[in-house]
Design an enzyme around this catalytic site. Structure first.
Site, PDB file in Angstrom:
ATOM      1  N   ASP A   1      49.550  30.950  29.528  1.00 17.42           N
ATOM      2  CA  ASP A   1      48.175  31.235  28.576  1.00 17.42           C
ATOM      3  C   ASP A   1      48.087  32.725  29.075  1.00 17.42           C
ATOM      4  OD1 ASP A   1      45.972  29.881  27.462  1.00 17.42           O
ATOM      5  OD2 ASP A   1      44.544  31.672  29.193  1.00 17.42           O
TER       6      ASP A   1
ATOM      7  N   ASP B   1      47.655  43.850  39.453  1.00 19.80           N
ATOM      8  CA  ASP B   1      46.350  43.726  40.380  1.00 19.80           C
ATOM      9  C   ASP B   1      45.684  44.166  38.835  1.00 19.80           C
ATOM     10  OD1 ASP B   1      43.224  44.322  40.179  1.00 19.80           O
ATOM     11  OD2 ASP B   1      43.679  43.744  42.799  1.00 19.80           O
ATOM     12  N   HIS B   2      45.178  43.729  38.074  1.00 18.11           N
ATOM     13  CA  HIS B   2      44.930  44.173  36.192  1.00 18.11           C
ATOM     14  C   HIS B   2      43.676  45.532  36.174  1.00 18.11           C
ATOM     15  CE1 HIS B   2      41.969  40.896  35.747  1.00 18.11           C
ATOM     16  NE2 HIS B   2      41.340  41.531  35.013  1.00 18.11           N
TER      17      HIS B   2
ATOM     18  N   GLU C   1      30.643  37.559  36.583  1.00 15.54           N
ATOM     19  CA  GLU C   1      30.882  36.868  34.711  1.00 15.54           C
ATOM     20  C   GLU C   1      30.184  36.356  34.648  1.00 15.54           C
ATOM     21  OE1 GLU C   1      35.317  35.991  34.961  1.00 15.54           O
ATOM     22  OE2 GLU C   1      35.434  35.717  36.405  1.00 15.54           O
TER      23      GLU C   1
ATOM     24  N   HIS D   1      41.258  42.639  43.342  1.00 15.97           N
ATOM     25  CA  HIS D   1      40.681  43.238  42.101  1.00 15.97           C
ATOM     26  C   HIS D   1      39.503  44.310  43.182  1.00 15.97           C
ATOM     27  CE1 HIS D   1      42.459  41.530  39.372  1.00 15.97           C
ATOM     28  NE2 HIS D   1      41.569  39.873  39.289  1.00 15.97           N
TER      29      HIS D   1
HETATM   30  C1  BG6 Z   1      40.918  37.508  36.891  1.00 16.17           C
HETATM   31  C2  BG6 Z   1      40.596  36.213  37.229  1.00 16.17           C
HETATM   32  O1  BG6 Z   1      42.332  38.016  38.019  1.00 16.17           O
HETATM   33  O2  BG6 Z   1      40.071  38.075  36.767  1.00 16.17           O
HETATM   34  C3  BG6 Z   1      39.895  35.535  36.584  1.00 16.17           C
HETATM   35  O3  BG6 Z   1      41.873  35.062  38.316  1.00 16.17           O
HETATM   36  C4  BG6 Z   1      38.653  36.482  36.395  1.00 16.17           C
HETATM   37  O4  BG6 Z   1      38.993  34.175  37.783  1.00 16.17           O
HETATM   38  C5  BG6 Z   1      39.145  37.555  36.164  1.00 16.17           C
HETATM   39  O5  BG6 Z   1      38.490  35.507  35.520  1.00 16.17           O
HETATM   40  C6  BG6 Z   1      38.450  38.922  35.378  1.00 16.17           C
HETATM   41  O6  BG6 Z   1      39.027  39.379  34.857  1.00 16.17           O
HETATM   42  P1  BG6 Z   1      38.093  41.037  34.086  1.00 16.17           P
HETATM   43  O7  BG6 Z   1      39.599  41.986  33.293  1.00 16.17           O
HETATM   44  O8  BG6 Z   1      37.908  39.867  32.754  1.00 16.17           O
HETATM   45  O9  BG6 Z   1      37.133  41.404  35.072  1.00 16.17           O
END
Ligand code: BG6
Length: 506
Positions: free
Chosen positions: A17, A181-182, A220, A244
């Protein structure tokens, strides 16, 4: 724009994915902006059996569906750079085939030995893939650099993270490893550094003398969707807080780094993590809240509870909401509470840092002052990215009525400025060898060290209940009790940064 050196980008888990939603659309966006090297090849690797053409067609669809950039004209040219080879992740023979494939692509496209290996796979193979790559010499840098990109979670708790670290550092150096760590790739998270350290007006106030408390929320509105299987072994604390949210805490609380070098910034974040006051066993009950969403109706539609989601145990004890109160024991933050919370199926999708300043020493206008009218600085990470300062102003007319007003800046006001998605920034950094926005081993271990007692207590201590909350609400009923002080509560954000009255769009 500085272009990275020629290389091959190998993605393990290429049928998954993340590859189709984020990685390949981000690489395409880099291609359109001419930010890829002149000689570049993407090699997809995973268990599924695709031909190059099948893989290219899938990726083409993904680029169109998960559009990261408004230009589809170059897709055909881009997908010619894509190749695929199937692999069984732990079969040594397959790595010999992989090596041969890489060698033949290098020759055909003249990319030399520089290679990136992105592990977008289930975490249980984070150990074995680098070991197998080593067995065929693909960690050696004599013919060009080799880099390993690892998705989260890095370990499951402190012990497993240490094991994984030891395994990786046997054959790879710290400089070769990039832990994604995005959140660190988000423009607005990086802007925390700029807001704090490029303005003279905030930094003098950024400490225990002027700040009452700090709140960080990442809410979320979606549930676990199709990821029930993964989420069951994770939960909100491991999924969002360990990585995060603690990184956002690090950037909010760190001392000014001596330079913008990766090591200078990461050293300061590490110091914050090292100063997190460890939870004592008996403190966890009063300083943490865990919750799980239950079935409910949102906008007239019935929404499943977590336990009814696909892949979830009907008696699951996994938390989908986590809130923590903690302290950073250092000179700057001594005595200032930090509150962080995250949850799925909350009313809206919002991530923000809220700095609550202390009250004025003497309340001249006390009679008229509304509760909670202290200054607040809200740094909105998403959506409606921006900054909002709340302050008191005289209501025109007789007397001295004070009202709260907003001063706000929205990123959307910057015309012609595209906010690059997190993965685009991070993938480009891995190509340039810039590790500033990646978590270092010692940071990750400190984060686990801080949270492992909470994880253990939540698992073993029946006195810390798992509280249900109806999907679409702001978490368990008593979530506000965590915030100390009369009438204080969490900041309840709306979709738009400046709308924070009682009624707002969610
Ligand atoms: C991911 C988590 O790292 O970050 C997800 O595994 C989460 O569960 C997502 O939905 C949230 O990322 P963002 O960028 O939408 O805040």
């Amino acid at each position: 724009m500085y272009n990275p050196e020629n290389h091959i980008y190998v993605i393990f888990g290429a049928s998954g994915d993340l590859t189709k939603r984020k990685l390949v659309p981000a690489l395409y966006a880099l291609f359109v902006q001419k930010m890829l090297p002149e000689k570049f090849v993407l090699l997809g690797v995973s268990r599924s059996d695709f031909s190059d053409d099948e893989f290219r067609n899938r990726m083409k669809e993904a680029i169109i569906k998960y559009k990261e950039i408004d230009d589809e004209s170059q897709i055909d040219k881009f997908v010619k750079k894509l190749f695929y080879t199937p692999i069984s992740f732990d079969d040594e023979i397959h790595y010999k085939n992989l090596l041969n494939k890489i060698k033949s692509l290098r020759e055909e496209f003249g990319t030399n030995g520089n290679t990136i290996f992105y592990l977008s796979t289930p975490p249980n193979v984070y150990g074995i893939i680098p070991q197998r790559l080593t067995s065929v010499g693909l960690n050696k840098q004599d013919d060009g650099w080799k880099r390993l990109i690892i998705e989260k979670p890095f370990g499951y708790d402190l012990e497993s993270a240490i094991k994984l670290k030891d395994l990786l550092l046997k054959d790879w150096t710290e400089e070769q490893i990039y832990r994604i760590d995005h959140y660190l790739g988000k423009e607005t998270v990086q802007n925390l550094l700029v807001t704090r350290f490029s303005n003279g007006i905030f930094e003098p106030l950024w400490n225990r003398n002027y700040i009452h408390h700090i709140e960080i929320t990442s809410a979320e509105s979606i549930g676990v969707e199709k990821r029930g299987g993964y989420y069951e072994s994770s939960g909100a604390l491991r999924d969002m807080v360990q990585n995060h949210l603690l990184q956002v805490v690090g950037l909010t609380a760190m001392e000014p780094p001596s330079s913008l070098e990766a090591s200078a910034i990461r050293n300061e974040i590490l110091k914050v993590f090292q100063s997190l006051r460890p939870f004592k066993k008996d403190e966890i009950k009063n300083n943490t809240i865990r919750g799980q969403y239950t079935s409910s109706k949102i906008k007239g539609e019935v929404v499943k509870g977590y336990r009814q989601e696909e892949g979830v145990n009907p008696e699951s004890q996994t938390e989908t909401y986590a809130a923590l109160k903690f302290y950073i024991d250092n000179w700057r933050w001594g005595g200032v509470p930090f509150y962080i919370r995250t949850g799925k199926r909350l009313p809206t999708r919002v991530t923000e840092v809220v700095i609550h300043f202390k009250e004025t020493p003497h309340f001249l206008f006390a009679k008229h002052q509304m509760n909670n009218s202290c200054n607040m600085l809200i740094i909105r990470i998403q959506p409606d990215e921006g900054i909002l300062l709340k302050f008191g102003m005289k209501t025109p007319g007789a007397g001295f009525e004070v009202q709260n007003v907003n001063m706000d800046f929205h990123y959307s006001d910057l015309t012609n400025q595209r906010i690059p998605p997190a993965y685009e920034r991070l993938l480009h950094d891995t190509m340039k060898g810039d590790s500033t926005l990646f978590a270092r081993t010692d940071e990750v271990l400190e984060a686990w060290k801080f949270l492992t007692p909470v994880l253990e207590c939540w698992k073993n201590d029946k006195n810390v209940p798992l509280l249900g909350y109806p999907a679409g609400t702001w978490g368990p009923e008593h979530a506000d009790d965590l915030i100390e002080g009369d009438g204080r509560h969490w900041h309840y954000p709306c979709k738009n940064l400046a709308d924070d009255g009682v009624y707002c769009e969610l």
